[in-house]
Design a protein around this motif. Structure first.
Motif, short mmCIF file in Angstrom:
data_model
loop_
_atom_site.label_atom_id
_atom_site.label_comp_id
_atom_site.label_asym_id
_atom_site.label_seq_id
_atom_site.Cartn_x
_atom_site.Cartn_y
_atom_site.Cartn_z
N VAL A 263 0.84 -1.21 0.00
CA VAL A 263 0.00 0.00 0.00
C VAL A 263 0.87 1.25 0.00
CG1 VAL A 263 -1.67 1.33 1.36
CG2 VAL A 263 -1.95 -1.14 1.11
N ASN A 264 1.93 1.23 0.79
CA ASN A 264 2.82 2.39 0.90
C ASN A 264 3.57 2.65 -0.40
OD1 ASN A 264 4.01 4.45 2.73
ND2 ASN A 264 5.91 3.34 2.31
N GLU A 265 3.92 1.57 -1.11
CA GLU A 265 4.70 1.71 -2.33
C GLU A 265 3.85 2.14 -3.53
OE1 GLU A 265 8.09 1.24 -3.22
OE2 GLU A 265 8.35 1.52 -1.07
N HIS A 266 2.59 1.72 -3.56
CA HIS A 266 1.79 1.90 -4.77
C HIS A 266 0.58 2.82 -4.59
CE1 HIS A 266 4.10 -1.12 -6.94
NE2 HIS A 266 4.06 -1.86 -5.85
N THR A 267 0.43 3.38 -3.40
CA THR A 267 -0.64 4.36 -3.18
C THR A 267 -0.09 5.53 -2.39
OG1 THR A 267 -1.46 3.51 -1.05
CG2 THR A 267 -2.28 2.42 -3.05
N ALA A 268 -0.92 6.52 -2.21
CA ALA A 268 -0.52 7.70 -1.42
C ALA A 268 -1.18 7.70 -0.05
CB ALA A 268 -0.88 8.97 -2.19
N LEU A 269 -1.67 6.53 0.39
CA LEU A 269 -2.43 6.47 1.65
C LEU A 269 -1.53 6.63 2.87
CD1 LEU A 269 -4.92 3.55 0.87
CD2 LEU A 269 -5.39 6.01 0.88
N LEU A 270 -0.33 6.08 2.83
CA LEU A 270 0.54 6.11 4.01
C LEU A 270 1.65 7.15 3.87
CD1 LEU A 270 0.82 2.27 4.67
CD2 LEU A 270 -0.60 3.92 5.89
N GLY A 271 2.41 7.04 2.82
CA GLY A 271 3.47 8.01 2.58
C GLY A 271 4.57 8.03 3.62
N ASP A 272 4.85 6.88 4.22
CA ASP A 272 5.87 6.81 5.26
C ASP A 272 6.89 5.74 4.86
OD1 ASP A 272 7.44 6.55 7.53
OD2 ASP A 272 5.77 6.69 8.93
N PRO A 273 8.14 6.10 4.59
CA PRO A 273 9.15 5.12 4.15
C PRO A 273 9.44 4.05 5.19
CG PRO A 273 10.19 7.22 4.68
CD PRO A 273 8.71 7.46 4.68
N ARG A 274 9.08 4.29 6.44
CA ARG A 274 9.36 3.30 7.49
C ARG A 274 8.51 2.04 7.37
NH1 ARG A 274 8.99 7.42 12.47
NH2 ARG A 274 7.32 8.16 11.07
N PHE A 275 7.50 2.05 6.47
CA PHE A 275 6.72 0.84 6.22
C PHE A 275 7.36 -0.04 5.16
CE2 PHE A 275 3.28 3.46 8.08
CZ PHE A 275 2.81 2.56 9.02
N ASP A 276 8.46 0.39 4.57
CA ASP A 276 9.19 -0.40 3.58
C ASP A 276 9.84 -1.59 4.27
OD1 ASP A 276 10.93 -1.44 1.68
OD2 ASP A 276 11.49 0.52 0.90
N ILE A 277 9.53 -2.82 3.81
CA ILE A 277 10.06 -4.00 4.50
C ILE A 277 11.55 -4.19 4.23
CG2 ILE A 277 7.86 -5.21 4.57
CD1 ILE A 277 8.71 -6.83 2.18
N GLY A 278 12.10 -3.44 3.28
CA GLY A 278 13.53 -3.55 3.02
C GLY A 278 14.34 -2.43 3.64
N LEU A 279 13.69 -1.53 4.37
CA LEU A 279 14.37 -0.38 4.95
C LEU A 279 15.03 -0.74 6.27
CD1 LEU A 279 14.88 2.74 4.82
CD2 LEU A 279 12.79 2.99 6.19
N ASP A 280 16.28 -0.33 6.43
CA ASP A 280 16.97 -0.54 7.69
C ASP A 280 16.26 0.22 8.81
OD1 ASP A 280 18.75 -1.92 6.19
OD2 ASP A 280 20.37 -0.45 6.31
N ARG A 281 15.96 -0.50 9.90
CA ARG A 281 15.32 0.06 11.08
C ARG A 281 13.93 0.64 10.79
NH1 ARG A 281 20.91 2.26 12.39
NH2 ARG A 281 21.82 0.58 13.62
N GLY A 282 13.30 0.14 9.73
CA GLY A 282 11.89 0.47 9.51
C GLY A 282 11.03 -0.38 10.43
N TYR A 283 9.71 -0.14 10.40
CA TYR A 283 8.82 -0.89 11.29
C TYR A 283 8.90 -2.41 11.08
CZ TYR A 283 6.77 3.75 12.08
OH TYR A 283 6.59 5.07 12.40
N PRO A 284 8.87 -2.91 9.84
CA PRO A 284 9.00 -4.37 9.65
C PRO A 284 10.34 -4.91 10.15
CG PRO A 284 8.13 -3.34 7.67
CD PRO A 284 8.61 -2.24 8.56
N GLU A 285 11.43 -4.16 9.94
CA GLU A 285 12.74 -4.61 10.40
C GLU A 285 12.80 -4.71 11.92
OE1 GLU A 285 15.98 -5.32 9.33
OE2 GLU A 285 15.21 -5.75 7.32
N ILE A 286 12.20 -3.74 12.60
CA ILE A 286 12.17 -3.78 14.06
C ILE A 286 11.40 -5.00 14.54
CG2 ILE A 286 11.31 -2.59 16.12
CD1 ILE A 286 11.92 0.04 14.68
N TYR A 287 10.32 -5.32 13.85
CA TYR A 287 9.55 -6.53 14.16
C TYR A 287 10.43 -7.77 14.00
CZ TYR A 287 5.67 -9.90 13.81
OH TYR A 287 4.82 -10.96 13.99
N GLN A 288 11.26 -7.75 12.97
CA GLN A 288 12.18 -8.87 12.73
C GLN A 288 13.23 -8.95 13.84
OE1 GLN A 288 11.47 -11.00 10.55
NE2 GLN A 288 13.14 -11.67 9.27
#
Length: 221
Positions: free
Chosen positions: A15-40
């Motif tokens: 949703v974050n990559e293909h829409t304008a609903l979120l617009g927050d790079p921290r939802f990128d699952i490949g981003l260092d120290r993003g929300y998914p990475e912290i979950y990991q």
């Protein structure tokens, strides 16, 4: 619940990559120290803590070798050991990149192989010395580690190699397979460790038995 969390972060990433609903790079699952990475990070931390607590509560020392594996996964993801030192490693070699790979990718593979060797030495020794229950536990967990290495190293390298030869959609899908696949495997590993903690690791012994195992020949049982 763990897989539901992975699916949620995967959906938010799309949703974050293909829409304008979120617009927050921290939802990128490949981003260092993003929300998914912290979950990991939390998965590796939880698995390592469970194994460490079991090792000390039951004097079951072989499990510390697996706790060290999860500690490495956590540090590697959080500090980016491979990425940070890959360039320094390849700078000392006269390598010519092939297969559309970068020198950085070769460095990451060298560091990953070195780390695997250092971790396999104590694992192999404890596997040889450990009881049957530990060997069965190790066999199952080792298969999952191979899956994680395949996704985190080989698929990652392939993802880089195909960047200039495929369309944006295919490149995005392969990246999703790599990153979301790593998250799912980490969830499986944590689930397995937790499941063992509810059966094999349950009911910690009293101090007398702990001391007996600490100083006797049966400390590996």
């Amino acid at each position: 619940m763990l897989i539901f969390g992975d699916a949620t972060f995967g959906t938010l990433h799309v949703v974050n990559e293909h829409t304008a609903l979120l617009g927050d790079p921290r939802f990128d699952i490949g981003l260092d120290r993003g929300y998914p990475e912290i979950y990991q990070y939390l998965k590796y931390l939880w698995a390592g803590m469970i194994l460490t607590l079991h090792s000390f509560r039951r004097a079951a020392w072989p499990y510390l070798s697996w706790a060290s594996v999860f500690a490495y996964f956590l540090i590697d993801d959080a500090v980016r050991i491979r990425e940070r030192f890959a360039g320094r490693v390849t700078a000392n070699f006269d390598l010519i990149p092939i297969l559309n790979l970068r020198l950085q990718d070769y460095g990451e593979m060298i560091i990953a192989a070195t780390a695997a060797l250092l971790l396999l030495i104590p694992l192999g020794w404890t596997y040889h010395k450990g009881p049957t229950t530990f060997r069965k536990f190790s066999q199952t967990l080792f298969v999952m580690v191979l899956m994680l290495v395949f996704l985190g190293v080989l698929v990652d390298v392939g993802h880089v190699a195909i960047e200039r030869h495929v369309g944006e959609a295919i490149f995005f899908v392969v990246g999703m397979i790599e990153d979301l696949g790593e998250m799912l495997v980490a969830s499986m590993m944590l689930w397995y460790v937790f499941a063992q903690s509810r059966t094999q690791f349950a009911s910690p012994p009293g101090p007398k038995l702990w001391l007996k195992r600490l100083f006797s020949r049966t400390q590996w049982t």
